[in-house]
Design a protein around this motif. Sequence first.
Motif, PDB file in Angstrom:
ATOM      1  N   GLY A 235       0.822  -1.202   0.000  1.00  0.00           N
ATOM      2  CA  GLY A 235       0.000   0.000   0.000  1.00  0.00           C
ATOM      3  C   GLY A 235       0.859   1.255   0.000  1.00  0.00           C
ATOM      4  N   LEU A 236       0.214   2.404  -0.085  1.00  0.00           N
ATOM      5  CA  LEU A 236       0.954   3.658  -0.133  1.00  0.00           C
ATOM      6  C   LEU A 236       1.747   3.891   1.152  1.00  0.00           C
ATOM      7  CD1 LEU A 236      -1.614   6.025  -1.889  1.00  0.00           C
ATOM      8  CD2 LEU A 236       0.190   4.622  -2.901  1.00  0.00           C
ATOM      9  N   GLN A 237       1.192   3.521   2.289  1.00  0.00           N
ATOM     10  CA  GLN A 237       1.943   3.668   3.536  1.00  0.00           C
ATOM     11  C   GLN A 237       3.153   2.748   3.566  1.00  0.00           C
ATOM     12  OE1 GLN A 237      -1.148   3.096   6.565  1.00  0.00           O
ATOM     13  NE2 GLN A 237      -1.187   5.298   6.917  1.00  0.00           N
ATOM     14  N   ASP A 238       3.019   1.560   2.996  1.00  0.00           N
ATOM     15  CA  ASP A 238       4.158   0.646   2.908  1.00  0.00           C
ATOM     16  C   ASP A 238       5.269   1.261   2.069  1.00  0.00           C
ATOM     17  OD1 ASP A 238       2.812  -1.390   4.356  1.00  0.00           O
ATOM     18  OD2 ASP A 238       1.856  -2.107   2.513  1.00  0.00           O
TER      19      ASP A 238
ATOM     20  N   ILE B 164      15.180   2.130   1.320  1.00  0.00           N
ATOM     21  CA  ILE B 164      15.038   1.265   0.152  1.00  0.00           C
ATOM     22  C   ILE B 164      14.945   2.133  -1.102  1.00  0.00           C
ATOM     23  CG2 ILE B 164      13.555  -0.423  -1.002  1.00  0.00           C
ATOM     24  CD1 ILE B 164      12.863  -1.535   1.758  1.00  0.00           C
ATOM     25  N   LYS B 165      15.854   1.887  -2.034  1.00  0.00           N
ATOM     26  CA  LYS B 165      15.936   2.690  -3.253  1.00  0.00           C
ATOM     27  C   LYS B 165      15.371   1.980  -4.468  1.00  0.00           C
ATOM     28  CE  LYS B 165      17.893   6.070  -1.141  1.00  0.00           C
ATOM     29  NZ  LYS B 165      17.078   7.287  -0.871  1.00  0.00           N
ATOM     30  N   ALA B 166      15.290   0.645  -4.395  1.00  0.00           N
ATOM     31  CA  ALA B 166      14.800  -0.093  -5.563  1.00  0.00           C
ATOM     32  C   ALA B 166      14.117  -1.369  -5.113  1.00  0.00           C
ATOM     33  CB  ALA B 166      15.945  -0.414  -6.525  1.00  0.00           C
TER      34      ALA B 166
ATOM     35  N   THR C 272       2.404  -3.971 -14.086  1.00  0.00           N
ATOM     36  CA  THR C 272       3.588  -3.809 -13.244  1.00  0.00           C
ATOM     37  C   THR C 272       4.582  -2.855 -13.899  1.00  0.00           C
ATOM     38  OG1 THR C 272       3.286  -6.079 -12.453  1.00  0.00           O
ATOM     39  CG2 THR C 272       5.404  -5.039 -11.999  1.00  0.00           C
ATOM     40  N   LEU C 273       4.786  -3.017 -15.212  1.00  0.00           N
ATOM     41  CA  LEU C 273       5.788  -2.220 -15.915  1.00  0.00           C
ATOM     42  C   LEU C 273       5.377  -0.757 -16.087  1.00  0.00           C
ATOM     43  CD1 LEU C 273       6.872  -4.849 -18.556  1.00  0.00           C
ATOM     44  CD2 LEU C 273       8.432  -3.582 -17.068  1.00  0.00           C
ATOM     45  N   VAL C 274       4.091  -0.482 -16.029  1.00  0.00           N
ATOM     46  CA  VAL C 274       3.636   0.902 -16.205  1.00  0.00           C
ATOM     47  C   VAL C 274       3.134   1.460 -14.874  1.00  0.00           C
ATOM     48  CG1 VAL C 274       2.067   2.440 -17.439  1.00  0.00           C
ATOM     49  CG2 VAL C 274       3.075   0.476 -18.623  1.00  0.00           C
TER      50      VAL C 274
ATOM     51  N   LYS D 100       5.348   3.680 -11.861  1.00  0.00           N
ATOM     52  CA  LYS D 100       4.938   5.060 -11.565  1.00  0.00           C
ATOM     53  C   LYS D 100       4.568   5.215 -10.094  1.00  0.00           C
ATOM     54  CE  LYS D 100       3.445   9.303 -12.175  1.00  0.00           C
ATOM     55  NZ  LYS D 100       3.001   9.573 -10.807  1.00  0.00           N
ATOM     56  N   ARG D 101       3.847   4.248  -9.537  1.00  0.00           N
ATOM     57  CA  ARG D 101       3.407   4.358  -8.141  1.00  0.00           C
ATOM     58  C   ARG D 101       4.599   4.432  -7.196  1.00  0.00           C
ATOM     59  NH1 ARG D 101       0.766   0.914  -4.101  1.00  0.00           N
ATOM     60  NH2 ARG D 101       1.504  -0.948  -5.182  1.00  0.00           N
ATOM     61  N   ALA D 102       5.614   3.591  -7.420  1.00  0.00           N
ATOM     62  CA  ALA D 102       6.791   3.599  -6.552  1.00  0.00           C
ATOM     63  C   ALA D 102       7.633   4.853  -6.754  1.00  0.00           C
ATOM     64  CB  ALA D 102       7.622   2.351  -6.800  1.00  0.00           C
ATOM     65  N   SER D 103       7.637   5.375  -7.978  1.00  0.00           N
ATOM     66  CA  SER D 103       8.444   6.569  -8.241  1.00  0.00           C
ATOM     67  C   SER D 103       7.945   7.768  -7.445  1.00  0.00           C
ATOM     68  CB  SER D 103       8.448   6.894  -9.741  1.00  0.00           C
ATOM     69  OG  SER D 103       7.198   7.412 -10.163  1.00  0.00           O
ATOM     70  N   ASP D 104       6.663   7.772  -7.096  1.00  0.00           N
ATOM     71  CA  ASP D 104       6.121   8.849  -6.262  1.00  0.00           C
ATOM     72  C   ASP D 104       6.760   8.857  -4.875  1.00  0.00           C
ATOM     73  OD1 ASP D 104       4.458   9.642  -8.311  1.00  0.00           O
ATOM     74  OD2 ASP D 104       2.703   8.563  -7.556  1.00  0.00           O
ATOM     75  N   TYR D 105       7.382   7.727  -4.509  1.00  0.00           N
ATOM     76  CA  TYR D 105       8.074   7.605  -3.217  1.00  0.00           C
ATOM     77  C   TYR D 105       9.579   7.422  -3.421  1.00  0.00           C
ATOM     78  CZ  TYR D 105       3.400   7.382  -1.435  1.00  0.00           C
ATOM     79  OH  TYR D 105       2.101   7.703  -1.128  1.00  0.00           O
ATOM     80  N   PHE D 106      10.063   7.869  -4.594  1.00  0.00           N
ATOM     81  CA  PHE D 106      11.493   7.940  -4.882  1.00  0.00           C
ATOM     82  C   PHE D 106      12.175   6.568  -4.884  1.00  0.00           C
ATOM     83  CE2 PHE D 106       9.925  11.608  -2.513  1.00  0.00           C
ATOM     84  CZ  PHE D 106       9.996  12.570  -3.522  1.00  0.00           C
TER      85      PHE D 106
END
Length: 265
Positions: free
Chosen positions: A14-17, A26-28, A53-55, A59-65
């Motif tokens: 989830g977003l909190q995770d 965690i960077k990747a 997953t690829l799109v 994008k979702r994870a990139s919002d959290y760098f």
Amino acid sequence: MQLIDSHVMMESLGLQDLEAMSACGIKALIADAAGGMDYATSAQAAINYFEHTLVGEIKRASDYFMDVYVIVGINMNAVPADYEKILDALPEYLKRDRVVGVGEIGLEPRSGTCPDLGKQEEILKTELALAREHSKPVVLHLPPTERTSWIERYVKLIDEARLDRNKAIIVHSDSNTTQIITDAGCIAGISVLPMRRMTPEDAAKIVSESDMNRILVSSDSRIRHRSDPLSVPRIAVQMQRLGLKEEDVKMVLFDNPNRIFNLHL
């Protein structure tokens, strides 16, 4: 300290995770698009999930760098009747920039969708050949019983496919199998979650007693079983409590996955 979680199912996070994982360094993430969803209904459902997953997840994870890299294949517990269409699609996916491996694949005698181990092995042989052709590592599922025999069978198949053993990651390893895997020249993947009976303390102890160049550690975060998305930073703490140096922690939890999956981070 920078960390990489080397095996997650993105829909479990989830977003909190994601925020907590990023805050803990965690960077990747290596996202398992084969095991992340029960797509046994059809090949198209599997391919749709690869795309999601690829799109969407990148994008979702990139919002959290955080960067997401993806592994694709046919999960042995979710083999659709038209699985050949997935095999046909894999070569194009293995050319995609963020696709860094084939997995989680392998053999599972308890599979409800493909109980025929002969058919499973034929699927696996095709995937190993594709991994070699595209110079990608493979992530192989280790069944929970008769584990030494499964490792030996995997090593034989890896050699028959002429795949570099350094590109073979056998996951769900434990204190009884890690040295067997690393002595064979393969990579031992330690999955830290309750269903694997593996705690951060257990994982840190195994790491401290093993060839640390040949170890990957992950949260194996999944939606159907209780898991902890912060397993990797917790392992970092436990490794230091055992007296391991910060460079050792960095090697296992960042440098190894960066090198094995050729991430260039």
